[in-house]
Design an enzyme around this catalytic site. Structure first.
Site, PDB file in Angstrom:
ATOM      1  N   TYR A  41       0.824  -1.224   0.000  1.00 28.26           N
ATOM      2  CA  TYR A  41       0.000   0.000   0.000  1.00 28.26           C
ATOM      3  C   TYR A  41       0.860   1.277   0.000  1.00 28.26           C
ATOM      4  CZ  TYR A  41      -3.405   3.297   2.120  1.00 28.26           C
ATOM      5  OH  TYR A  41      -4.207   4.368   2.405  1.00 28.26           O
TER       6      TYR A  41
ATOM      7  N   ASP B 252      12.021 -13.065  -0.797  1.00 25.09           N
ATOM      8  CA  ASP B 252      11.770 -12.950   0.647  1.00 25.09           C
ATOM      9  C   ASP B 252      13.034 -12.377   1.283  1.00 25.09           C
ATOM     10  OD1 ASP B 252      11.360 -13.215   3.337  1.00 25.09           O
ATOM     11  OD2 ASP B 252      10.514 -15.241   3.211  1.00 25.09           O
TER      12      ASP B 252
ATOM     13  N   SER C 224       6.086   3.361  13.303  1.00 23.42           N
ATOM     14  CA  SER C 224       4.646   3.506  13.512  1.00 23.42           C
ATOM     15  C   SER C 224       4.357   4.260  14.803  1.00 23.42           C
ATOM     16  CB  SER C 224       4.054   2.092  13.590  1.00 23.42           C
ATOM     17  OG  SER C 224       2.780   2.115  14.159  1.00 23.42           O
TER      18      SER C 224
ATOM     19  N   TYR D 179       3.615  -6.722  16.968  1.00 22.45           N
ATOM     20  CA  TYR D 179       3.857  -5.875  15.788  1.00 22.45           C
ATOM     21  C   TYR D 179       4.538  -4.568  16.194  1.00 22.45           C
ATOM     22  CZ  TYR D 179       3.110  -2.258  12.351  1.00 22.45           C
ATOM     23  OH  TYR D 179       3.327  -1.206  11.509  1.00 22.45           O
TER      24      TYR D 179
ATOM     25  N   LYS E 198       8.543  -2.725  15.571  1.00 22.36           N
ATOM     26  CA  LYS E 198       8.867  -1.368  15.087  1.00 22.36           C
ATOM     27  C   LYS E 198       9.829  -0.674  16.061  1.00 22.36           C
ATOM     28  CE  LYS E 198       6.805  -1.730  11.343  1.00 22.36           C
ATOM     29  NZ  LYS E 198       7.565  -1.739  10.102  1.00 22.36           N
TER      30      LYS E 198
ATOM     31  N   GLY F 192      -7.155  -3.373  23.411  1.00 19.83           N
ATOM     32  CA  GLY F 192      -5.870  -2.831  22.951  1.00 19.83           C
ATOM     33  C   GLY F 192      -5.946  -1.457  22.321  1.00 19.83           C
ATOM     34  N   ASP F 193      -7.162  -0.925  22.074  1.00 22.71           N
ATOM     35  CA  ASP F 193      -7.261   0.401  21.450  1.00 22.71           C
ATOM     36  C   ASP F 193      -6.861   1.502  22.432  1.00 22.71           C
ATOM     37  OD1 ASP F 193      -7.996   0.142  18.795  1.00 22.71           O
ATOM     38  OD2 ASP F 193     -10.159   0.113  19.204  1.00 22.71           O
TER      39      ASP F 193
END
Ligand code: NAD
Ligand code: WQD
Length: 343
Positions: A14, A61, A128, A153, A157, A301-302
């Site tokens: 993206y 990869d 992020s 995740y 980062k 988790g928000d």
């Protein structure tokens, strides 16, 4: 004059694909590497449709060091690497932590090995806003203390940033930047390129557009009991083309050797907090339709609210976002409609 050659990892994805478009518009030569675990080589056809350029690309990869080295062996003129390639689903990372640590960290280590051994001076890393967790003070700037990291995740980062910083400390030839994106959304203004979620999306904007097109029957708003102006969570949505533009500016900054140290960090956000319900209203206004949604309990988790102070990027990279929430929704909607006609 020969064009400056840039290697971009995750170029079929993206943000990578939008960045390729901006780099080509700015006269760079781009080589892309991707293994299509969350994308498709068809992206390069879309890039060619938009820019008229076909780019050299490898199906590799990056966790395979031998194959990664081959890319550098075959392209001796690479002046910089932009490293987008990573797995990026927060819930999947909670389910499959080893997969996420292995993919995101091993690929980064292999790229860093190559950068050092092949004397590539410039490196840009996709980080992020998830590294801030539930920040005590808003907006967050680059000096805001790192919060409690909620997912494997986000940890990849934070760890990635640290690994790069440690390498830049001892290898003075490496000039590196980490860019902490807030919530990239929207699609290319041509309507021909955008996000292609392979499974049911988790992120708000693809959920909105898929609900509007009928792929999702009814969407959920996760919580209306937060201490925010309308009770729903607040985020800093930023147009993907603005993020792409920031990479071109960051690259120019590195190539011009403007950094006062060989590692730095930038927030990339719009600086504006938008609630979930406001995002839905913005979409309904531009699409001229009512979305079918219901309020459900909070999602685990928000964080309640987060938005960016991106003053450092404004000052040093001369970057300012050009798109507002309406333009983000409009381009995302055009892309969803394009997909519906062409799938
Ligand atoms: P994406 O999944 O669309 O693109 C990532 C690309 O990397 C995919 O095409 C995937 O196939 C490729 N890839 C993954 N592992 C690979 C490997 N081992 N070898 C080769 N290719 C590999 O994701 P995106 O939204 O374009 O995100 C790009 C980067 O930005 C990622 O590092 C992501 O963590 C980071 N980021 C994204 C967001 C967001 O909301 N989209 C926010 C902050 C940071
Ligand atoms: C935004 C808001 C949801 C879907 C994630 C990653 C982060 C970064 C950006 C990569 C939240 C609400 C969502 C839905 C909803 N990515 N929502 N209904 O969680 O801020 O950030 O993407 O680095 O690391 O965590 O983005 O788009 O998932 O959610 O109400 O169906 O929309 O609760 O408040 P998030 P998101």
């Amino acid at each position: 004059m020969p064009k400056t050659q840039i290697l971009l990892t995750g170029g079929a994805g993206y943000i990578g694909s939008h960045t390729i478009i901006e780099l080509l518009h700015n006269g760079y030569e781009v080589i892309s590497v991707d293994n299509y675990n969350n994308s498709s080589p068809k992206t390069y056809e879309r890039i060619c449709q938009i820019t008229g350029d076909s780019i050299k690309h490898y199906d590799i990869d990056l966790c395979d060091l031998g194959l990664t080295k081959k890319v550098f062996d075959e392209n001796a003129e690479i002046r910089g690497v932009i490293h987008f390639a990573a797995l990026k689903s927060v819930p999947e990372s909670v389910e499959k932590p080893v997969l996420y640590y292995r993919n995101n960290i091993n690929s980064l280590l292999n790229i860093l090995d190559c950068i050092r051994n092949y004397n590539i001076p410039n490196f840009i890393f996709s980080s992020s806003c998830s590294v801030y967790g539930n920040a005590g003070q808003l907006p967050v700037n680059e000096d805001t203390p790192i919060g409690i990291i909620e997912s494997p995740y986000a940890y990849t980062k934070l760890l990635g940033e640290r690994i790069i910083q440690d390498c830049a400390k001892v290898h003075s030839t490496i000039k590196a930047l980490s860019l902490r994106y807030f919530n990239p959304v929207g699609a290319h203004s041509s309507g021909l390129n955008g996000e292609l979620p392979t499974n049911r999306p988790n992120n708000l904007v693809p959920v909105i557009t898929q609900t509007a097109i009928g792929k999702i029957k009814e969407m959920s708003v996760f919580g209306n009991d937060y201490k925010t102006r309308d009770g729903s969570c607040i985020r800093d949505y930023i147009h993907v083309s603005d993020i792409a533009d920031a990479h071109v500016k960051a690259l120019k900054y590195l190539l011009a050797e403007k950094q006062d140290s060989n590692y730095s960090l930038f927030n990339l956000g719009s600086g504006k907090g938008v609630s979930v319900l406001e995002a839905i209203q913005a979409f309904e206004k531009i699409a001229k339709l009512k979305l079918n949604y219901k309020i459900v309990p909070r999602r685990a988790g928000d964080v309640e609210a987060i938005y960016s102070d991106s003053t450092k990027a404004h000052k040093l990279l001369h970057w300012k976002p050009q798109h507002d929430i309406y333009s983000m929704m409009e381009t995302a909607w055009e892309w969803e409609q394009h997909l519906a006609k062409n799938q």
